[in-house]
Enzyme design. Sequence first.
Site, PDB file in Angstrom:
ATOM      1  N   ARG A 234     -47.848  58.751 -90.319  1.00  0.00           N
ATOM      2  CA  ARG A 234     -46.485  59.808 -90.538  1.00  0.00           C
ATOM      3  C   ARG A 234     -45.550  58.949 -91.187  1.00  0.00           C
ATOM      4  O   ARG A 234     -44.661  59.568 -91.865  1.00  0.00           O
ATOM      5  CB  ARG A 234     -46.166  60.343 -89.300  1.00  0.00           C
ATOM      6  CG  ARG A 234     -46.840  61.620 -88.927  1.00  0.00           C
ATOM      7  CD  ARG A 234     -46.634  62.188 -87.651  1.00  0.00           C
ATOM      8  NE  ARG A 234     -47.444  63.465 -87.538  1.00  0.00           N
ATOM      9  CZ  ARG A 234     -47.371  64.034 -86.354  1.00  0.00           C
ATOM     10  NH1 ARG A 234     -46.438  63.848 -85.351  1.00  0.00           N
ATOM     11  NH2 ARG A 234     -47.983  65.317 -86.139  1.00  0.00           N
TER      12      ARG A 234
ATOM     13  N   GLY B 289     -48.039  73.593 -87.206  1.00  0.00           N
ATOM     14  CA  GLY B 289     -47.345  74.957 -87.335  1.00  0.00           C
ATOM     15  C   GLY B 289     -46.814  75.285 -88.710  1.00  0.00           C
ATOM     16  O   GLY B 289     -46.899  76.511 -88.827  1.00  0.00           O
TER      17      GLY B 289
ATOM     18  N   GLY C 165     -53.145  71.434 -87.091  1.00  0.00           N
ATOM     19  CA  GLY C 165     -53.558  70.857 -85.836  1.00  0.00           C
ATOM     20  C   GLY C 165     -54.567  69.866 -85.881  1.00  0.00           C
ATOM     21  O   GLY C 165     -54.418  68.656 -86.521  1.00  0.00           O
TER      22      GLY C 165
ATOM     23  N   LYS D  80     -58.525  79.803 -80.625  1.00  0.00           N
ATOM     24  CA  LYS D  80     -58.461  81.083 -80.365  1.00  0.00           C
ATOM     25  C   LYS D  80     -58.027  82.124 -81.793  1.00  0.00           C
ATOM     26  O   LYS D  80     -57.388  81.678 -82.538  1.00  0.00           O
ATOM     27  CB  LYS D  80     -57.158  81.447 -79.365  1.00  0.00           C
ATOM     28  CG  LYS D  80     -57.661  80.912 -78.015  1.00  0.00           C
ATOM     29  CD  LYS D  80     -56.158  81.084 -77.268  1.00  0.00           C
ATOM     30  CE  LYS D  80     -56.499  80.798 -75.837  1.00  0.00           C
ATOM     31  NZ  LYS D  80     -55.108  80.820 -75.257  1.00  0.00           N
TER      32      LYS D  80
HETATM   33  P1  AMP Z   1     -56.712  75.190 -82.644  1.00  0.00           P
HETATM   34  O1  AMP Z   1     -55.356  74.190 -82.268  1.00  0.00           O
HETATM   35  O2  AMP Z   1     -56.717  76.433 -82.376  1.00  0.00           O
HETATM   36  O3  AMP Z   1     -57.212  74.503 -84.194  1.00  0.00           O
HETATM   37  O4  AMP Z   1     -58.190  74.597 -81.801  1.00  0.00           O
HETATM   38  C1  AMP Z   1     -58.657  73.189 -81.803  1.00  0.00           C
HETATM   39  C2  AMP Z   1     -59.199  73.138 -80.602  1.00  0.00           C
HETATM   40  O5  AMP Z   1     -60.160  74.107 -80.436  1.00  0.00           O
HETATM   41  C3  AMP Z   1     -59.857  71.855 -80.372  1.00  0.00           C
HETATM   42  O6  AMP Z   1     -59.168  71.032 -79.334  1.00  0.00           O
HETATM   43  C4  AMP Z   1     -61.438  72.468 -80.031  1.00  0.00           C
HETATM   44  O7  AMP Z   1     -61.835  71.595 -78.939  1.00  0.00           O
HETATM   45  C5  AMP Z   1     -61.348  73.795 -79.603  1.00  0.00           C
HETATM   46  N1  AMP Z   1     -62.605  74.529 -79.903  1.00  0.00           N
HETATM   47  C6  AMP Z   1     -63.252  74.476 -80.907  1.00  0.00           C
HETATM   48  N2  AMP Z   1     -64.299  75.389 -80.910  1.00  0.00           N
HETATM   49  C7  AMP Z   1     -64.321  75.601 -79.638  1.00  0.00           C
HETATM   50  C8  AMP Z   1     -65.697  76.266 -78.623  1.00  0.00           C
HETATM   51  N3  AMP Z   1     -66.524  76.790 -79.417  1.00  0.00           N
HETATM   52  N4  AMP Z   1     -65.188  76.578 -77.805  1.00  0.00           N
HETATM   53  C9  AMP Z   1     -64.031  75.881 -76.851  1.00  0.00           C
HETATM   54  N5  AMP Z   1     -62.972  75.241 -77.688  1.00  0.00           N
HETATM   55  C10 AMP Z   1     -63.142  74.993 -78.969  1.00  0.00           C
END
Ligand code: AMP
Length: 396
Positions: free
Chosen positions: A35, A373, A350, A197
């Site tokens: 960064r 974000g 992320g 999610k």
């Molecule tokens: P995000 O911040 O929404 O991009 O989510 C990233 C996180 O999603 C990471 O920490 C991953 O460990 C988690 N992740 C990705 N795939 C899965 C899965 N199949 N089950 C649980 N967690 C997941």
Amino acid sequence: MKYIDQVDIKGKRVFIRVDFNVPMDDYGNITDDTRIRAHLPTINYALDEKAKVIVASHMGRPKGKKVDKLSLKPVARRLSRLLNKDVVFVEDCIGNDVEKAIGAMKEGDVVLLENLRFYPGEEKNDFQFAQELARFVDVYIDDAFAVAHRKAASNTAITEIVKVCAAGFLMRNEMEYFDKAMGNPIRPLVAIIGGAKVSDKIGVLEKLVEKVDKLIVGGGMAFTFLRALGYEVGNSLCEENMLELAQKIMNKAKERNVKFYLPVDCVIAEKAEANAEAKICTIQEIPGGWMGLDIGPATTSLFAEALQNAKTIIWNGPMGMFELDPFSRGTFAMVTFVANAHALTIVGGGDTDVAVHRAGMSYKITYISTGGGAFLELLEGKKLPAIEALEKCGGN
Ligand code: AMP
């Protein structure tokens, strides 16, 4: 909106808002200076122009109070080494000490101010706090893309005070590459969306399905889509209240002739733990009590094929719980495919950049966004408040 090379900064006191929110270990050592390096082109340009360069950033979430562990002092040392020149660190970001330090500056000097978030006014976009920040400033430059989606005194209110405002080179790169991918892309445009999610990215998915030629969905969020299609997903991440929306997105994809890709197999385990017993199964065969934690090998091949003729690829979110070794293969395979695609490739938001760096493939990606974000909000089609503030700035 103007950029730093379109305004006169010669010999001026130039306040550059950056994002030096770097990770540190318990001893105050910087563990990754990406960064800081990302802002060097802007800072070096200002120095070449013989400006008096005042650099300001936030670090962590001190919630308006002084927190010693979140001081930018170690950053001043690193910045000094990277610029190969002295950087004066001021243990405050407003007030007498800042006045003295700026008063003593000569052309081509650099001052780094203490963490802006040690004052509550920063995150409240407080006008008076912004006035304090702007007291000794001739030109304001915003280079902090990663916080451009949040109004703060140092990226919004300050633009109502300083007469000449512009964006830095990092901000320009972020906006230009994003525009190349989403504004007027060379097609086929393929988006890969993963992560935990659906609810976090529903706005992104709705926007993407209007723009892309192919949409690949992996990661935890894929199970909500699979459940909406009637599959049993065991204990996999699944948001029951999102099933309708997931179905709506798939319907919209169909209407618009967007190819929609979901996993056909996955790596499952009973526990999300590094030493858990992991198996591969098809989506139709996820046993009760087990959860899908990564895409499987057939899915990896399917997604690779989907990327074959892509000319532009935009990627956000890992394909599985890649932090744990048994569930990292899918994400790392995707890094390789994206890195080797003959396409403009943009990764952002992320954890995806972490996966790319960990795979040692960052040099093969066209652009890795520094925004989490902020990148997602751009993907949702939102205007970033800090960019709007720069566009409205009186001096422009
Ligand atoms: P995000 O911040 O929404 O991009 O989510 C990233 C996180 O999603 C990471 O920490 C991953 O460990 C988690 N992740 C990705 N795939 C899965 C899965 N199949 N089950 C649980 N967690 C997941």
